[in-house]
Motif scaffolding. Structure first.
Motif, PDB file in Angstrom:
ATOM      1  N   LYS A 211       5.795   2.087  -3.617  1.00 30.87           N
ATOM      2  CA  LYS A 211       4.878   3.183  -3.886  1.00 30.87           C
ATOM      3  C   LYS A 211       3.453   2.666  -4.088  1.00 30.87           C
ATOM      4  O   LYS A 211       3.238   1.505  -4.425  1.00 30.87           O
ATOM      5  N   ARG A 212       2.507   3.564  -3.884  1.00 26.61           N
ATOM      6  CA  ARG A 212       1.123   3.263  -4.234  1.00 26.61           C
ATOM      7  C   ARG A 212       0.916   3.717  -5.678  1.00 26.61           C
ATOM      8  O   ARG A 212       1.023   4.903  -5.985  1.00 26.61           O
ATOM      9  N   ILE A 213       0.632   2.764  -6.527  1.00 21.05           N
ATOM     10  CA  ILE A 213       0.616   3.016  -7.966  1.00 21.05           C
ATOM     11  C   ILE A 213      -0.733   2.623  -8.553  1.00 21.05           C
ATOM     12  O   ILE A 213      -1.329   1.611  -8.156  1.00 21.05           O
ATOM     13  N   ASP A 224      -8.666  -1.801 -17.596  1.00 26.47           N
ATOM     14  CA  ASP A 224      -8.445  -2.260 -16.228  1.00 26.47           C
ATOM     15  C   ASP A 224      -7.649  -1.217 -15.477  1.00 26.47           C
ATOM     16  O   ASP A 224      -6.661  -0.693 -15.995  1.00 26.47           O
ATOM     17  N   VAL A 225      -8.068  -0.924 -14.265  1.00 23.95           N
ATOM     18  CA  VAL A 225      -7.293  -0.041 -13.402  1.00 23.95           C
ATOM     19  C   VAL A 225      -6.865  -0.853 -12.187  1.00 23.95           C
ATOM     20  O   VAL A 225      -7.692  -1.244 -11.355  1.00 23.95           O
ATOM     21  N   ALA A 226      -5.560  -1.143 -12.113  1.00 21.04           N
ATOM     22  CA  ALA A 226      -5.006  -1.902 -10.993  1.00 21.04           C
ATOM     23  C   ALA A 226      -4.491  -0.927  -9.937  1.00 21.04           C
ATOM     24  O   ALA A 226      -3.862   0.086 -10.268  1.00 21.04           O
ATOM     25  N   VAL A 227      -4.771  -1.240  -8.695  1.00 20.75           N
ATOM     26  CA  VAL A 227      -4.283  -0.447  -7.568  1.00 20.75           C
ATOM     27  C   VAL A 227      -3.200  -1.256  -6.864  1.00 20.75           C
ATOM     28  O   VAL A 227      -3.474  -2.325  -6.312  1.00 20.75           O
ATOM     29  N   ILE A 228      -1.970  -0.795  -6.956  1.00 18.18           N
ATOM     30  CA  ILE A 228      -0.827  -1.515  -6.387  1.00 18.18           C
ATOM     31  C   ILE A 228      -0.489  -0.925  -5.025  1.00 18.18           C
ATOM     32  O   ILE A 228      -0.214   0.262  -4.897  1.00 18.18           O
ATOM     33  N   ASN A 318      -8.707   6.341  -4.081  1.00 21.67           N
ATOM     34  CA  ASN A 318      -7.353   5.942  -3.676  1.00 21.67           C
ATOM     35  C   ASN A 318      -6.478   7.198  -3.633  1.00 21.67           C
ATOM     36  O   ASN A 318      -5.519   7.344  -4.383  1.00 21.67           O
ATOM     37  N   SER A 319      -6.841   8.082  -2.726  1.00 25.91           N
ATOM     38  CA  SER A 319      -6.279   9.434  -2.728  1.00 25.91           C
ATOM     39  C   SER A 319      -4.788   9.472  -2.429  1.00 25.91           C
ATOM     40  O   SER A 319      -4.122  10.469  -2.732  1.00 25.91           O
ATOM     41  N   GLN A 320      -4.237   8.419  -1.840  1.00 27.49           N
ATOM     42  CA  GLN A 320      -2.802   8.411  -1.512  1.00 27.49           C
ATOM     43  C   GLN A 320      -1.948   7.814  -2.626  1.00 27.49           C
ATOM     44  O   GLN A 320      -0.747   7.575  -2.445  1.00 27.49           O
ATOM     45  N   SER A 321      -2.565   7.587  -3.776  1.00 28.12           N
ATOM     46  CA  SER A 321      -1.793   7.101  -4.923  1.00 28.12           C
ATOM     47  C   SER A 321      -0.770   8.150  -5.340  1.00 28.12           C
ATOM     48  O   SER A 321      -1.022   9.357  -5.271  1.00 28.12           O
ATOM     49  N   GLU A 322       0.399   7.691  -5.773  1.00 25.36           N
ATOM     50  CA  GLU A 322       1.490   8.607  -6.096  1.00 25.36           C
ATOM     51  C   GLU A 322       1.664   8.824  -7.592  1.00 25.36           C
ATOM     52  O   GLU A 322       2.194   9.855  -8.012  1.00 25.36           O
ATOM     53  N   ILE A 323       1.256   7.860  -8.411  1.00 26.84           N
ATOM     54  CA  ILE A 323       1.411   8.005  -9.850  1.00 26.84           C
ATOM     55  C   ILE A 323       0.485   7.019 -10.546  1.00 26.84           C
ATOM     56  O   ILE A 323       0.147   5.967  -9.984  1.00 26.84           O
ATOM     57  N   CYS A 324       0.046   7.363 -11.745  1.00 27.46           N
ATOM     58  CA  CYS A 324      -0.720   6.432 -12.580  1.00 27.46           C
ATOM     59  C   CYS A 324       0.031   6.227 -13.884  1.00 27.46           C
ATOM     60  O   CYS A 324       0.370   7.204 -14.575  1.00 27.46           O
ATOM     61  N   ILE A 350       0.757  11.561 -13.937  1.00 32.78           N
ATOM     62  CA  ILE A 350       0.547  10.430 -14.835  1.00 32.78           C
ATOM     63  C   ILE A 350       1.766  10.260 -15.723  1.00 32.78           C
ATOM     64  O   ILE A 350       2.557  11.185 -15.907  1.00 32.78           O
ATOM     65  N   ASP A 351       1.924   9.054 -16.242  1.00 29.69           N
ATOM     66  CA  ASP A 351       3.078   8.796 -17.099  1.00 29.69           C
ATOM     67  C   ASP A 351       2.698   7.786 -18.175  1.00 29.69           C
ATOM     68  O   ASP A 351       1.800   6.957 -17.989  1.00 29.69           O
TER      69      ASP A 351
END
Length: 393
Positions: A211-213, A224-228, A318-324, A350-351
């Motif tokens: 997933k894109r997280i 910090d905001v990491a984009v996986i 990062n508009s295709q991110s699925e969850i933060c 978000i979770d």
């Protein structure tokens, strides 16, 4: 053959969290220090050795890595009782502060001096020779600036001595600390490892692997905001901000003192008031239970709005991110406020981690998994994971 012991240490802005050996010891120490004198006064000196060493850390440090070498410190809970205690300041770099190293060396010495480790490390009279394989981390911003290289080199290749002064049980002991290896991980990547792997490095959240997280780690001094993406951190899109909860905690502490005359010793005391299960947002004033809800709500909601603005900006790029996932000690403090904002505004997916210990200890757990895997592959030590392999399918 020199035995090297695993140490996974997260020097958080509010407290240090450390895991040692084969998960056989852990430490949680407030990140507060105070310079001191050698013979600190103590009541009941004859009862000193019956107390917990962590409650009375009093040390002298010798290390070429320190700007102020050969200094004497109170550390942790003992330092909070000092009039000249210091906590890390907003805008400071964790990799360049003596305080980070003081906390780290103190924790390693406490572990090395444990009776259970007498068979692991050599002792000659009152001197302990301790070697560690260390896993630790820095904020993404500092890693992107290349500060991890200098930080690692400060630790490797030198001997760092911790001398226990008026410390329960360990008074008079000296610990010479060497590092067999030091791994400095970017905090966002470490958080991803903790999300998807257990302590034996088996995949536990297969649904997250591809997933894109987004992982928003809210600390004391920074966020910090990491984009996986594709199972790794996208270095170009990962961002770090000089925005944490420490300034807000200090503001709450100052307003409580100004309004009620109640002096709280440290930021951790404020966190305890905010997060405790019973009588949350209440203090005792002259023996009476008193609400500080209005102070806490106003200051933390203002911070939550700033954090939410960062989430919105990063998600837009990062508009295709699925969850933060929100992690770190700051996420516990701001959880309710961020949920309220999200429900009334954008409604992102978000979770949070309902297990508060899991969230607070996430970085230390991550470093433990990573350094254990490194040690196993390089036969540095014999960690718990030695019979396991990393499963990615």
């Amino acid at each position: 053959m020199t035995v090297s012991r695993i140490a996974a240490i997260d020097v958080g802005n509010d407290s240090l969290k450390a895991i040692f050996g084969k998960l056989d010891a852990e430490l949680n120490i407030p990140n507060v220090i105070a310079q001191d004198v050698e013979d600190r006064p103590i009541i009941g000196i004859e009862e000193l050795d019956s107390q917990d060493p962590v409650s009375g850390i009093h040390i002298r440090l010798h290390s070429p890595a320190l700007k102020e070498n050969n200094s004497i410190y109170r550390v942790g809970s003992l330092a909070t009782k000092s009039g000249n205690s210091t906590e890390l300041d907003p805008g400071s770099n964790k990799s360049e502060e003596d305080q980070t190293l003081v906390m780290m060396f103190a924790s390693l010495a406490l572990d090395a001096a444990r009776d259970e480790n007498k068979e692991i490390f050599k002792r000659n009279n009152n001197v302990i020779e301790a070697t560690y394989t260390l896993g630790t981390g820095l904020p993404l911003r500092e890693v992107k600036e290349g500060k991890d290289v200098g930080y690692r080199s400060q630790l490797l290749g030198s001997v760092h001595q911790v001398e226990f002064l008026v410390t329960p049980k360990y008074q008079g002991l000296k610990v010479n600390i060497k590092f067999d290896e030091v791994k400095v991980y970017p905090e966002g990547f470490a958080a991803f490892i903790n999300l998807v792997m257990d302590n034996d490095l088996n995949i536990i959240n297969k649904e997250l692997i591809d997933k894109r997280i987004l992982i928003q780690d809210i600390g004391g001094l920074s966020t910090d905001v990491a984009v996986i993406k594709d199972r790794k951190v996208d270095d170009d899109k990962a961002q770090g901000f000089n925005l944490g909860v420490s300034e807000s905690l200090d503001a709450i502490r100052e307003e409580i003192y100004a309004r009620h005359g109640v002096e709280l010793d440290s930021r951790m005391d404020v966190v305890d008031i905010i997060t405790k299960k019973n009588d949350r947002n209440h203090i005792m004033v002259k023996g009476s239970r008193t609400s500080v809800h209005d102070i806490v709500d106003r200051i933390l909601m203002d911070l939550a709005k700033k954090q939410y603005r960062h989430l919105r900006n990063v998600w837009a790029r990062n508009s295709q991110s699925e969850i933060c996932y929100f992690i770190g000690g700051g996420s516990i403090v701001l959880k309710d406020y961020l949920k309220t904002l999200n429900n009334s505004l954008d409604g992102y997916n978000i979770d949070f981690f309902e297990d508060e210990k899991e969230s607070v200890w996430m970085m230390a757990n991550s470093y433990y998994k990573l350094i254990s895997d490194f040690a196993r592959k390089n036969q540095k030590v014999q960690p718990k994971v030695e019979e396991k392999t990393v499963k990615t399918k």
